[in-house]
Design a protein around this motif. Structure first.
Motif, PDB file in Angstrom:
ATOM      1  N   PHE A  61       0.796  -1.224   0.000  1.00  0.00           N
ATOM      2  CA  PHE A  61       0.000   0.000   0.000  1.00  0.00           C
ATOM      3  C   PHE A  61       0.836   1.286   0.000  1.00  0.00           C
ATOM      4  O   PHE A  61       0.357   2.328  -0.429  1.00  0.00           O
ATOM      5  N   PHE A  62       2.081   1.202   0.516  1.00  0.00           N
ATOM      6  CA  PHE A  62       2.894   2.408   0.604  1.00  0.00           C
ATOM      7  C   PHE A  62       4.104   2.382  -0.318  1.00  0.00           C
ATOM      8  O   PHE A  62       4.823   3.366  -0.444  1.00  0.00           O
ATOM      9  N   GLY A  63       4.358   1.226  -0.929  1.00  0.00           N
ATOM     10  CA  GLY A  63       5.380   1.144  -1.966  1.00  0.00           C
ATOM     11  C   GLY A  63       6.812   1.101  -1.492  1.00  0.00           C
ATOM     12  O   GLY A  63       7.738   1.299  -2.291  1.00  0.00           O
ATOM     13  N   PHE A  64       7.057   0.846  -0.209  1.00  0.00           N
ATOM     14  CA  PHE A  64       8.449   0.712   0.223  1.00  0.00           C
ATOM     15  C   PHE A  64       8.611  -0.584   1.011  1.00  0.00           C
ATOM     16  O   PHE A  64       7.760  -0.940   1.816  1.00  0.00           O
ATOM     17  N   PRO A  65       9.704  -1.310   0.742  1.00  0.00           N
ATOM     18  CA  PRO A  65       9.937  -2.582   1.431  1.00  0.00           C
ATOM     19  C   PRO A  65      10.418  -2.354   2.857  1.00  0.00           C
ATOM     20  O   PRO A  65      11.114  -1.378   3.146  1.00  0.00           O
ATOM     21  N   LEU A  66      10.023  -3.252   3.733  1.00  0.00           N
ATOM     22  CA  LEU A  66      10.452  -3.188   5.131  1.00  0.00           C
ATOM     23  C   LEU A  66      10.794  -4.600   5.568  1.00  0.00           C
ATOM     24  O   LEU A  66       9.950  -5.496   5.499  1.00  0.00           O
ATOM     25  N   ASP A  67      12.046  -4.811   6.000  1.00  0.00           N
ATOM     26  CA  ASP A  67      12.478  -6.151   6.385  1.00  0.00           C
ATOM     27  C   ASP A  67      11.656  -6.669   7.556  1.00  0.00           C
ATOM     28  O   ASP A  67      11.398  -5.947   8.530  1.00  0.00           O
ATOM     29  N   VAL A  68      11.260  -7.949   7.458  1.00  0.00           N
ATOM     30  CA  VAL A  68      10.514  -8.582   8.543  1.00  0.00           C
ATOM     31  C   VAL A  68      11.330  -8.565   9.827  1.00  0.00           C
ATOM     32  O   VAL A  68      10.796  -8.340  10.919  1.00  0.00           O
ATOM     33  N   SER A  69      12.632  -8.804   9.705  1.00  0.00           N
ATOM     34  CA  SER A  69      13.487  -8.836  10.898  1.00  0.00           C
ATOM     35  C   SER A  69      13.491  -7.496  11.631  1.00  0.00           C
ATOM     36  O   SER A  69      13.528  -7.442  12.859  1.00  0.00           O
ATOM     37  N   PHE A  91      11.861 -13.714  34.229  1.00  0.00           N
ATOM     38  CA  PHE A  91      11.240 -13.955  32.930  1.00  0.00           C
ATOM     39  C   PHE A  91      11.550 -12.813  31.965  1.00  0.00           C
ATOM     40  O   PHE A  91      11.910 -13.033  30.811  1.00  0.00           O
ATOM     41  N   GLY A  92      11.422 -11.580  32.467  1.00  0.00           N
ATOM     42  CA  GLY A  92      11.665 -10.421  31.615  1.00  0.00           C
ATOM     43  C   GLY A  92      13.089 -10.343  31.118  1.00  0.00           C
ATOM     44  O   GLY A  92      13.331 -10.088  29.934  1.00  0.00           O
ATOM     45  N   THR A  93      14.055 -10.594  32.010  1.00  0.00           N
ATOM     46  CA  THR A  93      15.465 -10.497  31.632  1.00  0.00           C
ATOM     47  C   THR A  93      15.847 -11.558  30.601  1.00  0.00           C
ATOM     48  O   THR A  93      16.532 -11.265  29.611  1.00  0.00           O
ATOM     49  N   LYS A  94      15.397 -12.799  30.823  1.00  0.00           N
ATOM     50  CA  LYS A  94      15.703 -13.862  29.865  1.00  0.00           C
ATOM     51  C   LYS A  94      15.047 -13.597  28.519  1.00  0.00           C
ATOM     52  O   LYS A  94      15.641 -13.833  27.458  1.00  0.00           O
ATOM     53  N   THR A  95      13.814 -13.099  28.551  1.00  0.00           N
ATOM     54  CA  THR A  95      13.098 -12.840  27.312  1.00  0.00           C
ATOM     55  C   THR A  95      13.690 -11.656  26.561  1.00  0.00           C
ATOM     56  O   THR A  95      13.594 -11.589  25.337  1.00  0.00           O
ATOM     57  N   VAL A  96      14.287 -10.715  27.284  1.00  0.00           N
ATOM     58  CA  VAL A  96      14.995  -9.617  26.618  1.00  0.00           C
ATOM     59  C   VAL A  96      16.057 -10.194  25.682  1.00  0.00           C
ATOM     60  O   VAL A  96      16.177  -9.794  24.515  1.00  0.00           O
ATOM     61  N   TYR A  97      16.823 -11.143  26.192  1.00  0.00           N
ATOM     62  CA  TYR A  97      17.882 -11.751  25.370  1.00  0.00           C
ATOM     63  C   TYR A  97      17.306 -12.523  24.193  1.00  0.00           C
ATOM     64  O   TYR A  97      17.706 -12.314  23.041  1.00  0.00           O
ATOM     65  N   THR A  98      16.343 -13.415  24.451  1.00  0.00           N
ATOM     66  CA  THR A  98      15.822 -14.266  23.374  1.00  0.00           C
ATOM     67  C   THR A  98      15.109 -13.454  22.299  1.00  0.00           C
ATOM     68  O   THR A  98      15.277 -13.718  21.106  1.00  0.00           O
ATOM     69  N   ALA A  99      14.327 -12.471  22.719  1.00  0.00           N
ATOM     70  CA  ALA A  99      13.560 -11.698  21.742  1.00  0.00           C
ATOM     71  C   ALA A  99      14.448 -10.787  20.900  1.00  0.00           C
ATOM     72  O   ALA A  99      14.237 -10.658  19.690  1.00  0.00           O
ATOM     73  N   LEU A 100      15.432 -10.175  21.526  1.00  0.00           N
ATOM     74  CA  LEU A 100      16.275  -9.230  20.791  1.00  0.00           C
ATOM     75  C   LEU A 100      17.231  -9.901  19.815  1.00  0.00           C
ATOM     76  O   LEU A 100      17.704  -9.259  18.878  1.00  0.00           O
ATOM     77  N   ILE A 101      17.524 -11.191  20.005  1.00  0.00           N
ATOM     78  CA  ILE A 101      18.432 -11.844  19.045  1.00  0.00           C
ATOM     79  C   ILE A 101      17.674 -12.469  17.877  1.00  0.00           C
ATOM     80  O   ILE A 101      18.301 -12.876  16.889  1.00  0.00           O
ATOM     81  N   LEU A 102      16.332 -12.528  17.941  1.00  0.00           N
ATOM     82  CA  LEU A 102      15.577 -13.140  16.839  1.00  0.00           C
ATOM     83  C   LEU A 102      15.736 -12.342  15.551  1.00  0.00           C
ATOM     84  O   LEU A 102      16.020 -12.912  14.490  1.00  0.00           O
ATOM     85  N   GLY A 103      15.566 -11.017  15.621  1.00  0.00           N
ATOM     86  CA  GLY A 103      15.720 -10.187  14.423  1.00  0.00           C
ATOM     87  C   GLY A 103      17.110 -10.289  13.806  1.00  0.00           C
ATOM     88  O   GLY A 103      17.242 -10.541  12.596  1.00  0.00           O
ATOM     89  N   PRO A 104      18.179 -10.095  14.598  1.00  0.00           N
ATOM     90  CA  PRO A 104      19.529 -10.229  14.049  1.00  0.00           C
ATOM     91  C   PRO A 104      19.817 -11.615  13.464  1.00  0.00           C
ATOM     92  O   PRO A 104      20.497 -11.733  12.442  1.00  0.00           O
ATOM     93  N   LEU A 105      19.308 -12.679  14.102  1.00  0.00           N
ATOM     94  CA  LEU A 105      19.510 -14.027  13.560  1.00  0.00           C
ATOM     95  C   LEU A 105      18.845 -14.171  12.191  1.00  0.00           C
ATOM     96  O   LEU A 105      19.416 -14.762  11.264  1.00  0.00           O
ATOM     97  N   MET A 106      17.639 -13.606  12.045  1.00  0.00           N
ATOM     98  CA  MET A 106      16.966 -13.654  10.745  1.00  0.00           C
ATOM     99  C   MET A 106      17.705 -12.818   9.713  1.00  0.00           C
ATOM    100  O   MET A 106      17.770 -13.187   8.529  1.00  0.00           O
ATOM    101  N   SER A 107      18.284 -11.710  10.149  1.00  0.00           N
ATOM    102  CA  SER A 107      19.079 -10.887   9.227  1.00  0.00           C
ATOM    103  C   SER A 107      20.294 -11.652   8.712  1.00  0.00           C
ATOM    104  O   SER A 107      20.657 -11.547   7.532  1.00  0.00           O
TER     105      SER A 107
END
Length: 314
Positions: A61-69, A91-107
């Motif tokens: 709809f906006f014509g510009f690509p945006l990486d999923v990661s 829980f929060g501290t462990k999830t900070v690590y797991t969630a923040l590395i998902l994008g870089p791993l996909m990249s």
């Protein structure tokens, strides 16, 4: 924890084992999302699925690509701030690590091992396995296994798990219901970029994901509740306490047919410990009547085996 306690914890075996488990779990999650969701744009009820929708909407709809990661990283960053403020710190501290590395791993996967290498260019729908249902099955199995392992160490893959925890804590909804409802809402947004067929597949996949997570979680947490009646109950009790380092409860029972009074031993054991117990009973030719059933959830001090070892040795 103060600064000294944090430094001390970083040097423990538990920290490094859990760090390795979380890293491997997120590598599996990244592969599941990148290779089985992104190419076909299957939308399962996860933050990854929502990120695919947002990326697709921006391009359509906006014509510009945006990486999923990139989208995953932004959404998780917002949710992680809420997790740290609204849910318990471990829980929060462990999830900070797991969630923040998902994008870089996909990249990294996008850069060095793009999914285009594995897709047949003549296929109507981009798919690693050549069939959407096979892609769905592979994704659900990989993601569910990673989720179950992370839940076991009080962590998560981030995203939807954080949202479900918040809803569960403050609105007192069942966490399974929270995850399912939120997942189906995310699937519904897929109408903006996919046809009805893909949306229905995503809804089914979300439901299957919940079932498989429950199965893997129950399997990882499975214990044996063992009930033993034997004239040599004292020998068995000593073995459970001194060799298996497990607790045991004694009950006075009476035979319904004979009226004979006996002692029943009840213990919770892991699968390996139950095998060791049966081996001990057989090798020593102990006369015993034994029944065992599976228990999927155990709370309290059952897992603190090292503490019991010290008490027994003392």
């Amino acid at each position: 924890m103060n600064f000294k306690e944090i430094i001390s914890y970083l040097g423990t075996k538990k920290f490094w084992v859990e760090l390795i488990i979380m890293t491997l779990g997120m590598i599996v999650t990244a592969c599941a999302v990148y290779y089985f969701l992104v190419p076909s744009k299957l939308i399962i009820g996860t933050i990854s699925g929502l990120s695919i929708v947002i990326s697709g909407v921006c391009e359509k709809f906006f014509g510009f690509p945006l990486d999923v990661s990139t989208v995953i990283l932004v959404i998780n960053a917002i949710l992680l701030l809420l997790a740290y403020l609204l849910i318990n710190k471990e829980f929060g501290t462990k999830t900070v690590y797991t969630a923040l590395i998902l994008g870089p791993l996909m990249s990294l996967l996008e850069k060095y091992l793009p999914y285009e290498r594995f897709i047949d260019p003549t296929s109507e729908i981009p798919s690693i396995m050549g069939d959407l249902w096979l892609d769905l099955c592979c994704f659900v199995l990989l993601l569910s296994l990673a989720q179950a392992v992370l839940f076991k160490i009080n962590a998560s893959t981030g995203g939807l798990d954080i949202l479900a925890k918040i809803v569960n804590k403050y609105f007192h909804f069942d966490i399974g219901t929270s995850v399912s409802v939120a997942g189906w809402c995310i699937c519904a947004t897929a109408f903006m970029i996919n046809d009805a067929r893909l949306v229905i597949i995503g809804l089914i996949g979300t439901w299957i994901n919940g079932l498989v997570v429950d199965y893997f979680t129950a399997s990882l947490n499975r214990r044996k509740k063992v009930c033993i009646i034997s004239p040599e109950h004292e020998k068995i009790r000593q073995y459970i306490i001194n060799d298996l380092y497990r607790g045991v409860t004694l009950y006075n029972v009476e035979g319904g047919y004979s009226g004979e009074k006996k002692i029943e031993l009840v213990a919770l054991l892991s699968t390996d410990e139950f095998s060791d117990l049966m081996k001990y009973v057989n090798e020593n030719e102990i006369n015993a009547f034994i029944t065992a059933g599976n228990v999927s959830e155990v709370y309290g001090l059952w897992g603190d085996k090292n503490r019991r070892k010290k008490q027994v040795k003392a």
